[in-house]
Enzyme design. Structure first.
Site, mmCIF file in Angstrom:
data_model
loop_
_atom_site.group_PDB
_atom_site.id
_atom_site.type_symbol
_atom_site.label_atom_id
_atom_site.label_comp_id
_atom_site.label_asym_id
_atom_site.label_seq_id
_atom_site.Cartn_x
_atom_site.Cartn_y
_atom_site.Cartn_z
ATOM 1 N N HIS A 1 0.797 -1.187 0.089
ATOM 2 C CA HIS A 1 0.049 -0.022 -0.103
ATOM 3 C C HIS A 1 0.711 1.395 0.083
ATOM 4 O O HIS A 1 0.486 2.307 -0.627
ATOM 5 C CB HIS A 1 -0.737 0.014 1.123
ATOM 6 C CG HIS A 1 -2.164 -0.646 1.251
ATOM 7 N ND1 HIS A 1 -2.288 -2.113 0.941
ATOM 8 C CD2 HIS A 1 -3.675 -0.313 0.976
ATOM 9 C CE1 HIS A 1 -3.488 -2.675 0.935
ATOM 10 N NE2 HIS A 1 -4.220 -1.570 0.878
ATOM 11 N N HIS B 1 0.604 -3.244 9.290
ATOM 12 C CA HIS B 1 1.928 -2.947 9.190
ATOM 13 C C HIS B 1 2.832 -2.304 10.146
ATOM 14 O O HIS B 1 2.269 -1.637 11.083
ATOM 15 C CB HIS B 1 2.126 -2.131 7.804
ATOM 16 C CG HIS B 1 1.882 -2.778 6.622
ATOM 17 N ND1 HIS B 1 2.803 -3.750 6.120
ATOM 18 C CD2 HIS B 1 1.105 -2.717 5.705
ATOM 19 C CE1 HIS B 1 2.289 -4.297 5.062
ATOM 20 N NE2 HIS B 1 1.301 -3.591 4.550
#
Length: 271
Positions: free
Chosen positions: A152, A200
């Site tokens: 991302h 993350h």
């Protein structure tokens, strides 16, 4: 007065500016690669200060999001429907179809190659490092696959970068700094959402940012070199975009204008 004018012309000579920009790219690429390599080495060797920082930030932000349900919904909407890599891919595909129709076909090739290379490189490196995603006591979101580097975050740099560098000539000059602020804000925003949602670590996001910037700089430099070899004028990509001619008029009034997407060196005038 004459000497002052001569110095000014020398200072703003297109060849000198082009050389300076290429030198900056040449320095930025190894610097970015070194930074990514160092970060990857610290992640791979599980350097405890960095891992502690990663864990503390991921846990703290995840706890904050869990306690604020409204923000949780906002972040989930942003990461799934606004800053998702597939959203950028769809936008780039639409842009490429329009650019192809306009005749800017080398720009289309650049956009497609940059997007594909970024995605493949990110996926490959995930398999190389096989870093597990954060394991939190009370997760608010789940995501499959490995964690480093963040896909991302990588696409959060490549996506806006491709769109902006291609379409910048169509944006009025006064609004171009605003467009850059929006693009940079999007990259920062997507990184924040991934960490805050607990999928993350900070280092995953930073690694994605650096890798995305490397890909963008490298392919843009190649496109600029093509322009030079094709006999087209040198441009300040950050100010004019990679191919200013797509707006129908060359940005420099002293340079002969060419039609959008044309290559004066090609037999049929198309690029």
């Amino acid at each position: 007065m004459t000497s002052t004018s001569a110095r000014a012309r020398k200072r703003f000579d297109p060849d000198r500016r082009f050389g300076l920009r290429m030198a900056m790219v040449a320095l930025a690429l190894p610097a970015g690669a070194l930074l990514f390599g160092l970060l990857a080495a610290l992640v791979e060797t599980k350097w405890s200060p960095l891992l502690d920082l990663d864990t503390d930030v991921a846990t703290g932000l995840n706890d904050w999001v869990r306690e604020h349900t409204a923000w949780q919904h906002v972040l989930l909407f942003l990461t799934n429907w606004v800053w998702d890599p597939n959203v950028y891919r769809v936008l780039i595909a639409i842009m490429c179809a329009w650019l192809w129709w306009r005749g800017a076909r080398r720009l289309v090739v650049w956009a497609v190659v940059t997007t594909i290379v970024g995605g493949l490189l990110g996926a490959l490196l995930k398999e190389v490092f096989t870093r597990a995603r954060p394991t939190l006591p009370h997760p608010v979101h789940h995501s499959d696959g490995w964690s480093f580097p963040s896909g991302h975050a990588l696409m959060g740099v490549v996506g806006p970068g491709v769109l902006l560098l291609a379409l910048l000539p169509l944006i009025p000059r006064g609004w171009r700094p605003v467009a850059w602020v929006v693009a940079i804000g999007s990259a920062v925003g997507v990184g924040f959402t991934r960490v805050a949602l607990g999928v993350h670590f900070v280092t995953d996001v930073v690694g994605g940012w650096v890798l995305g910037l490397i890909v963008l700089l490298a392919t843009s430099a190649v496109f600029e070199w093509w322009r030079h070899d094709a006999g087209l004028r040198r441009v300040a990509a950050g100010e004019e975009g990679l191919e200013p001619e797509i707006d129908g008029a060359d940005a420099d009034p002293e340079i002969p204008r060419i039609r959008p997407g044309t290559d004066p060196d090609s037999p049929d005038g198309r690029n």
